[in-house]
Design a protein around this motif. Structure first.
Motif, short mmCIF file in Angstrom:
data_model
loop_
_atom_site.label_atom_id
_atom_site.label_comp_id
_atom_site.label_asym_id
_atom_site.label_seq_id
_atom_site.Cartn_x
_atom_site.Cartn_y
_atom_site.Cartn_z
N ARG A 120 -5.84 -8.70 -2.98
CA ARG A 120 -6.02 -8.85 -1.52
C ARG A 120 -6.32 -10.30 -1.15
O ARG A 120 -5.84 -10.80 -0.13
CB ARG A 120 -7.15 -7.94 -1.06
N ASP A 121 -7.10 -10.97 -2.00
CA ASP A 121 -7.41 -12.39 -1.75
C ASP A 121 -6.14 -13.23 -1.81
O ASP A 121 -5.99 -14.19 -1.02
CB ASP A 121 -8.42 -12.90 -2.77
N LEU A 157 -8.26 -5.24 -7.63
CA LEU A 157 -7.63 -4.97 -6.34
C LEU A 157 -8.05 -6.02 -5.31
O LEU A 157 -7.23 -6.49 -4.51
CB LEU A 157 -8.01 -3.57 -5.86
N LYS A 158 -9.32 -6.41 -5.33
CA LYS A 158 -9.80 -7.45 -4.42
C LYS A 158 -9.10 -8.79 -4.69
O LYS A 158 -8.78 -9.53 -3.76
CB LYS A 158 -11.31 -7.62 -4.54
N ASP A 159 -8.85 -9.10 -5.96
CA ASP A 159 -8.15 -10.34 -6.30
C ASP A 159 -6.78 -10.37 -5.65
O ASP A 159 -6.35 -11.40 -5.10
CB ASP A 159 -8.00 -10.47 -7.82
N GLU A 202 -11.55 -2.15 -8.96
CA GLU A 202 -11.86 -2.61 -7.60
C GLU A 202 -11.88 -4.14 -7.51
O GLU A 202 -11.43 -4.72 -6.53
CB GLU A 202 -13.20 -2.03 -7.14
N LYS A 203 -12.38 -4.77 -8.56
CA LYS A 203 -12.40 -6.24 -8.57
C LYS A 203 -10.97 -6.79 -8.67
O LYS A 203 -10.65 -7.80 -8.02
CB LYS A 203 -13.25 -6.73 -9.75
N SER A 213 0.81 -1.23 0.00
CA SER A 213 0.00 0.00 0.00
C SER A 213 0.83 1.27 0.00
O SER A 213 0.40 2.31 -0.52
CB SER A 213 -0.94 0.01 1.21
N GLN A 234 -0.19 -0.67 -4.81
CA GLN A 234 -1.65 -0.70 -4.74
C GLN A 234 -2.27 0.40 -5.60
O GLN A 234 -3.28 0.18 -6.27
CB GLN A 234 -2.09 -0.54 -3.29
N GLU A 241 -4.41 -12.84 1.43
CA GLU A 241 -5.10 -13.61 2.47
C GLU A 241 -4.77 -15.10 2.37
O GLU A 241 -4.52 -15.76 3.37
CB GLU A 241 -6.61 -13.40 2.35
#
Length: 394
Positions: free
Chosen positions: A121-122, A117-119, A114-115, A91, A100, A125
């Motif tokens: 982040r996943d 970026l979520k990938d 946004e999708k 970030s 980021q 995780e």
């Protein structure tokens, strides 16, 4: 006497003619060789000083590589501190360049940002889970050998230098992240930011270039700098563009590199039509590079040999292929249209993720018509990029 002399000289002349004409149509080896012209170099200057500045590219690459090598590839996110460190690097980055914030920044991909970026982040995780974050004994969880339905390491033992860590379906998330970043950041910047129509065809940017209006405090015009940054980010794709024994990629790097050099050279005389042709070549060739590399990782000799003898040894290669498939959404053809969309890449990847994922050896080794097989997936990619399986099999 004169008559005899004439006959003698005529005889000598006939012999000489015969000697000259004998061997007609034969190939004679000559010492002459066509001179080999030196390869062009990407070096440009103004008033005796370099006008090329690509430092931004290295500054952005550094934190991305650090996340891969230190945290994800070694599954070192088992504590909250380690996880927070990795997220902070992603970030905040270095030198004001934040991975980021640089993710899928082109107007072409703003709707999916946004999708995407979520990938990412996943993937963080998942890597944290593989590392043992939240487990009673994180170290023990990380050091578990991977098996169907259980995440862990793939290698001879936990001390193996050539180890990789996979999730419960066999995906080495670090490899997926690495190649996805090469697409979502580097490739997006090359094709959809710095070589986009918004830059190359911009009348104000062209006018400033024609008048040699230099960027404040620098030795280059805005147009030159955009082109240089595209070339700088291509440097991270260069190794994949080189053939390395893949006939389907013969001369790909050479064509891309020469197009970058020619395009920058044409800027000196504002030959914008010629510059557009170089952009078209770069788009086409980079799209082909991604397709060929992904297809080779899916159905290449090494992948199939490992999959048949020791399936786990193919997981790293197949995970790299997944990262490249994800990256393929950032390519554009010579006409500027995307080869494949975000939704289409997810559908292709889902073919591998179904049921037991990469552990399903029988499905993966199925024929081209069997949905979910590696050959089926490779054929689907090839269809979009104009690359046949026969080219990969050569």
């Amino acid at each position: 006497m004169n008559y005899i002399k004439n006959i003698f000289f005529c005889g000598l002349l006939m012999i000489s003619i015969t000697a000259c004409t004998e061997g007609t149509n034969e190939t004679i080896e000559s010492a002459f060789q066509i001179p080999v012209l030196p390869e062009p170099s990407y070096k440009f200057s103004r008033n005796g000083e370099s006008s090329v500045n690509t430092l931004e590219c290295e500054f952005l690459k550094s934190p991305i590589d650090r996340i891969f090598s230190r945290y994800m590839n070694e599954a070192r996110m088992g504590t909250q501190t380690e996880y927070d460190e990795a997220i902070h690097i992603f970030s905040e980055g270095e030198y004001g360049l934040k991975p980021q914030d640089e993710l899928a920044t082109s107007s072409l991909h703003s709707a999916d940002r946004e999708k995407i970026l979520k990938d990412f982040r996943d993937w963080f995780e998942t890597s944290a889970y593989i590392s043992g974050l939240g487990q009673e004994k994180p170290h023990t969880h990380r050091n578990t050998e991977a098996r169907k339905g259980v995440s862990g390491y793939v290698g001879i033992n936990i001390g193996d230098k050539d180890i990789c860590f996979v999730d419960e379906k066999g995906f080495a998330v670090a490899e997926v992240y690495k190649y996805a970043a090469m697409g979502a950041i580097y490739l997006d910047k090359i094709l959809n930011v710095h070589l986009s129509e918004d830059i190359i065809n911009n009348s104000q940017i062209r006018k400033a270039h024609d008048l040699t209006q230099l960027s404040a405090g620098h030795n280059y015009t805005e147009l030159e700098h955009h082109w240089d940054l595209a070339y700088g980010y291509y440097g991270f794709w260069k190794s994949l563009a080189q053939s390395d024994g893949l006939p389907a990629l013969k001369d790909s790097h050479r064509r891309i590199f020469h197009s970058f050099v020619r395009g920058r050279t044409y800027m000196e005389t504002s030959r914008y039509d010629e510059i557009k042709l170089q952009v078209d070549t770069i788009r086409h060739e980079l799209g082909r590079v991604i397709a060929v590399r992904a297809m080779n990782l899916l159905v290449g000799v090494n992948t199939f040999a490992n999959l048949k003898e020791n399936p786990k040894q193919a997981f790293r290669l197949l995970s790299q292929a997944c990262g490249l498939i994800y990256a393929s959404q950032f390519t554009r053809n010579a006409q500027g249209k995307p080869f494949i969309t975000y939704e289409e890449t997810l559908k292709l990847l889902q073919l591998l993720k179904q049921k037991d994922g990469l552990w399903d050896k029988e499905r993966l080794l199925g024929g081209e018509k069997n949905e979910g097989s590696l050959r089926h997936l490779a054929a689907q990619i090839g269809e979009r990029f104009g690359v046949s399986l026969k080219e990969i099999d050569k």
